[in-house]
Scaffold this active site. Structure first.
Site, PDB file in Angstrom:
ATOM      1  N   ASP A  31     145.592  41.134 113.310  1.00  0.00           N
ATOM      2  CA  ASP A  31     144.734  41.115 112.114  1.00  0.00           C
ATOM      3  C   ASP A  31     143.379  41.682 112.509  1.00  0.00           C
ATOM      4  OD1 ASP A  31     143.164  40.207 109.773  1.00  0.00           O
ATOM      5  OD2 ASP A  31     144.917  38.961 109.356  1.00  0.00           O
ATOM      6  N   ASN A  35     139.735  40.620 105.700  1.00  0.00           N
ATOM      7  CA  ASN A  35     139.688  39.665 104.579  1.00  0.00           C
ATOM      8  C   ASN A  35     140.101  38.265 105.039  1.00  0.00           C
ATOM      9  OD1 ASN A  35     139.210  39.047 101.844  1.00  0.00           O
ATOM     10  ND2 ASN A  35     141.405  39.135 101.396  1.00  0.00           N
ATOM     11  N   PHE A  80     152.232  41.782 106.466  1.00  0.00           N
ATOM     12  CA  PHE A  80     151.383  41.335 105.352  1.00  0.00           C
ATOM     13  C   PHE A  80     150.106  42.164 105.230  1.00  0.00           C
ATOM     14  CE2 PHE A  80     153.446  37.277 106.594  1.00  0.00           C
ATOM     15  CZ  PHE A  80     153.927  36.862 105.374  1.00  0.00           C
ATOM     16  N   SER A 124     155.441  43.369  95.796  1.00  0.00           N
ATOM     17  CA  SER A 124     154.838  42.611  94.699  1.00  0.00           C
ATOM     18  C   SER A 124     155.615  42.809  93.410  1.00  0.00           C
ATOM     19  CB  SER A 124     153.407  43.117  94.513  1.00  0.00           C
ATOM     20  OG  SER A 124     152.884  42.648  93.306  1.00  0.00           O
ATOM     21  N   TYR A 148     146.932  50.137  93.826  1.00  0.00           N
ATOM     22  CA  TYR A 148     147.495  49.046  94.639  1.00  0.00           C
ATOM     23  C   TYR A 148     149.004  48.945  94.408  1.00  0.00           C
ATOM     24  CZ  TYR A 148     149.095  44.367  95.745  1.00  0.00           C
ATOM     25  OH  TYR A 148     149.841  43.318  96.205  1.00  0.00           O
ATOM     26  N   LYS A 152     152.565  49.718  96.921  1.00  0.00           N
ATOM     27  CA  LYS A 152     153.712  48.830  97.172  1.00  0.00           C
ATOM     28  C   LYS A 152     155.021  49.573  96.889  1.00  0.00           C
ATOM     29  CE  LYS A 152     151.416  45.335  98.550  1.00  0.00           C
ATOM     30  NZ  LYS A 152     151.419  45.026  99.972  1.00  0.00           N
ATOM     31  N   TYR A 176     156.694  39.413  95.677  1.00  0.00           N
ATOM     32  CA  TYR A 176     156.099  38.108  95.392  1.00  0.00           C
ATOM     33  C   TYR A 176     155.668  38.046  93.948  1.00  0.00           C
ATOM     34  CZ  TYR A 176     155.013  38.565 100.410  1.00  0.00           C
ATOM     35  OH  TYR A 176     155.046  38.796 101.754  1.00  0.00           O
ATOM     36  N   PHE A 177     155.726  36.834  93.405  1.00  0.00           N
ATOM     37  CA  PHE A 177     155.155  36.602  92.085  1.00  0.00           C
ATOM     38  C   PHE A 177     153.727  36.074  92.310  1.00  0.00           C
ATOM     39  CE2 PHE A 177     158.199  38.202  89.083  1.00  0.00           C
ATOM     40  CZ  PHE A 177     159.130  38.677  89.992  1.00  0.00           C
ATOM     41  N   ASN A 178     153.337  34.930  91.803  1.00  0.00           N
ATOM     42  CA  ASN A 178     151.915  34.562  91.924  1.00  0.00           C
ATOM     43  C   ASN A 178     151.708  33.378  92.861  1.00  0.00           C
ATOM     44  OD1 ASN A 178     152.221  36.118  89.349  1.00  0.00           O
ATOM     45  ND2 ASN A 178     150.007  35.908  89.415  1.00  0.00           N
ATOM     46  N   ASN A 198     141.973  35.910  91.200  1.00  0.00           N
ATOM     47  CA  ASN A 198     143.156  35.121  90.844  1.00  0.00           C
ATOM     48  C   ASN A 198     142.765  33.798  90.187  1.00  0.00           C
ATOM     49  OD1 ASN A 198     144.769  37.120  91.902  1.00  0.00           O
ATOM     50  ND2 ASN A 198     144.883  36.153  93.915  1.00  0.00           N
TER      51      ASN A 198
HETATM   52  N1  LIG Z   1     148.228  37.127  97.116  1.00  0.00           N
HETATM   53  C1  LIG Z   1     148.956  37.682  96.165  1.00  0.00           C
HETATM   54  O1  LIG Z   1     148.848  37.328  94.988  1.00  0.00           O
HETATM   55  C2  LIG Z   1     149.967  38.751  96.500  1.00  0.00           C
HETATM   56  C3  LIG Z   1     150.959  39.092  95.555  1.00  0.00           C
HETATM   57  C4  LIG Z   1     151.866  40.093  95.882  1.00  0.00           C
HETATM   58  C5  LIG Z   1     151.813  40.741  97.107  1.00  0.00           C
HETATM   59  N2  LIG Z   1     150.828  40.387  97.992  1.00  0.00           N
HETATM   60  C6  LIG Z   1     150.781  41.108  99.282  1.00  0.00           C
HETATM   61  O2  LIG Z   1     150.950  40.181 100.336  1.00  0.00           O
HETATM   62  C7  LIG Z   1     150.209  40.576 101.476  1.00  0.00           C
HETATM   63  C8  LIG Z   1     149.346  39.413 101.928  1.00  0.00           C
HETATM   64  O3  LIG Z   1     148.524  38.993 100.847  1.00  0.00           O
HETATM   65  P1  LIG Z   1     147.423  37.862 101.014  1.00  0.00           P
HETATM   66  O4  LIG Z   1     147.208  37.281  99.667  1.00  0.00           O
HETATM   67  O5  LIG Z   1     147.773  36.988 102.135  1.00  0.00           O
HETATM   68  O6  LIG Z   1     146.173  38.764 101.381  1.00  0.00           O
HETATM   69  P2  LIG Z   1     144.990  38.496 102.420  1.00  0.00           P
HETATM   70  O7  LIG Z   1     143.935  39.509 102.135  1.00  0.00           O
HETATM   71  O8  LIG Z   1     144.606  37.057 102.427  1.00  0.00           O
HETATM   72  O9  LIG Z   1     145.696  38.827 103.823  1.00  0.00           O
HETATM   73  C9  LIG Z   1     145.826  40.133 104.308  1.00  0.00           C
HETATM   74  C10 LIG Z   1     145.407  40.123 105.765  1.00  0.00           C
HETATM   75  O10 LIG Z   1     145.581  41.433 106.288  1.00  0.00           O
HETATM   76  C11 LIG Z   1     144.430  41.780 107.051  1.00  0.00           C
HETATM   77  N3  LIG Z   1     144.346  43.246 107.060  1.00  0.00           N
HETATM   78  C12 LIG Z   1     144.178  44.086 106.017  1.00  0.00           C
HETATM   79  N4  LIG Z   1     144.224  45.365 106.445  1.00  0.00           N
HETATM   80  C13 LIG Z   1     144.428  45.322 107.788  1.00  0.00           C
HETATM   81  C14 LIG Z   1     144.584  46.306 108.797  1.00  0.00           C
HETATM   82  N5  LIG Z   1     144.528  47.627 108.524  1.00  0.00           N
HETATM   83  N6  LIG Z   1     144.776  45.912 110.074  1.00  0.00           N
HETATM   84  C15 LIG Z   1     144.850  44.594 110.392  1.00  0.00           C
HETATM   85  N7  LIG Z   1     144.720  43.611 109.476  1.00  0.00           N
HETATM   86  C16 LIG Z   1     144.514  43.979 108.180  1.00  0.00           C
HETATM   87  C17 LIG Z   1     143.272  41.060 106.374  1.00  0.00           C
HETATM   88  O11 LIG Z   1     142.182  40.849 107.239  1.00  0.00           O
HETATM   89  C18 LIG Z   1     143.942  39.753 105.961  1.00  0.00           C
HETATM   90  O12 LIG Z   1     143.839  38.782 106.981  1.00  0.00           O
HETATM   91  C19 LIG Z   1     149.407  41.804 101.063  1.00  0.00           C
HETATM   92  O13 LIG Z   1     150.099  42.958 101.509  1.00  0.00           O
HETATM   93  C20 LIG Z   1     149.409  41.725  99.553  1.00  0.00           C
HETATM   94  O14 LIG Z   1     149.318  42.990  98.950  1.00  0.00           O
HETATM   95  C21 LIG Z   1     149.916  39.408  97.728  1.00  0.00           C
END
Ligand SMILES: NC(=O)c1ccc[n+]([C@@H]2O[C@H](COP(=O)([O-])OP(=O)(O)OC[C@H]3O[C@@H](n4cnc5c(N)ncnc54)[C@H](O)[C@@H]3O)[C@@H](O)[C@H]2O)c1
Length: 336
Positions: A31, A35, A80, A124, A148, A152, A176-178, A198
């Protein structure tokens, strides 16, 4: 198995690390904390009492990623890491395409080079566009309203082609849903910077007094109470879905919905929060948000049929755990 979890300090990734470790897997986190916080990894070690190797790297960097693969015997990747704010993706589309797509290509290339044959990707429900509900995996993805969502859909296609060319590979594309809620310890959860995009963190911040009122976007949708309907899933159920996927995926690329199969309106979620926590949520209606659809919920039967996975926690659990996290997160200061 040894699982490389990219974005493992993020919201869904951190809960998935706990579930993987609970089930006896080992995890390695990559990571860049774009974020998330480094302190989350410390909390994961505290919750699980397990060793967790951590790489602070940008996973779009091929040589940094290759180094991780060369230093560990990795059996599978759960990817992720990515940017996820729909509105922001309209403002900086190239940043989104770069981060989300290059990271996927880099990890796929490293998996190929080091003969790692399990790959789970965070997709997603947004790829369904405005198909009829419930969304079923056999439906064709429709164009989304934002970069975005397009990243995906594109990553899904890349991984599908990658699997076709590599018969040893097993890919799970998880839509994923919500996700809402938090780990029962209250130590990890969703902590967005600024005004949340959200609903659940918005509610908890209003109740906490950080924001004045919940803004409900649209009360003129063709739904049971005229507010938008979504399939809210407890983040721990979602995390457990990843463990099932990594354990059970078969050769080829396969799409799975991770949702509950139930639609809950914004007002119903607000009422559930009030019931679960005995607190009023002040709200007001404002106009619809561009790009939001009226109703979104999953047909969740495929994951149940093929993995035996099903979401167990209800909206009351989600609301209780989200509030518990919001209240405990003050104590995280010492970890910053
Ligand atoms: N949360 C939602 O509602 C949701 C819904 C559908 C899909 N998703 C997908 O699930 C995944 C995780 O979502 P989340 O809610 O945990 O998001 P999040 O932002 O909390 O987690 C993403 C993590 O990835 C890290 N990151 C981003 N770009 C990076 C890079 N280039 N190198 C290393 N680390 C990197 C960030 O620092 C963060 O810790 C994402 O791909 C998101 O698009 C999330």
């Amino acid at each position: 198995m040894n699982i490389l979890v990219t974005g493992g300090a993020g919201y869904i990734g951190s809960h998935t690390c706990v579930s993987l470790l609970d089930k006896g897997h080992k995890v390695i986190i990559a990571d860049n904390f774009y974020n998330s916080r480094k302190s989350t990894v410390k909390l994961l070690r505290q919750i699980t009492s397990k060793e967790i190797p951590l790489y602070q790297v940008d996973v779009t960097n091929q040589s940094a990623v290759n180094k991780i693969f060369s230093e560990h015997q990795i059996d599978g990747v759960i990817h992720f890491a990515g940017y996820k704010a729909v509105g922001e993706s309209l403002e900086v589309p190239l940043t989104y395409y770069w981060n989300n797509i290059i990271s996927t290509l880099v990890l796929a290339k490293a998996s190929r080079k080091y003969d790692v044959n399990r790959f789970v990707f965070s997709s997603s429900a947004t790829v369904y566009g405005d198909n009829e509900v419930p969304f079923v995996e056999t439906m064709n993805p429709l164009p989304t309203t934002n970069p975005y969502g397009e990243t995906k859909a594109m990553c899904e296609r890349i991984l599908l082609d990658f699997s076709r060319a590599n018969p040893k590979l097993s890919v799970a594309l998880l839509r994923y849903f919500n996700p809402v809620g938090a780990h029962e310890s209250g130590l990890i959860g969703e902590k967005p910077d600024g005004v949340p995009n959200n609903l659940m963190p918005y509610i908890t911040q209003v109740v906490k007094g950080k924001l004045e009122k919940l803004k409900i976007f649209g009360n003129d949708y063709p739904t049971k109470d005229a507010t938008g309907v979504r399939d809210y899933i407890h983040v721990v159920d979602l995390a457990e879905g990843h463990v099932s996927a990594i354990d059970h995926i078969q050769k080829g690329a396969h799409v799975y919905n991770l949702g509950t199969g139930r639609g809950t309106s914004v007002l119903e979620l607000v009422k559930a929060f009030e019931k679960a926590n005995g607190i009023k949520v002040p709200y007001e209606f404002v106009s619809r948000r561009p790009g939001d659809i009226a109703i979104c919920y999953a047909d969740a039967s495929k994951a149940k049929r093929e993995f035996g996975w099903t979401a167990k926690r209800d909206v009351i659990d989600m609301c209780r755990d989200a509030w518990n996290f919001e209240n405990q997160s003050k104590s995280l200061v010492e970890y910053k």
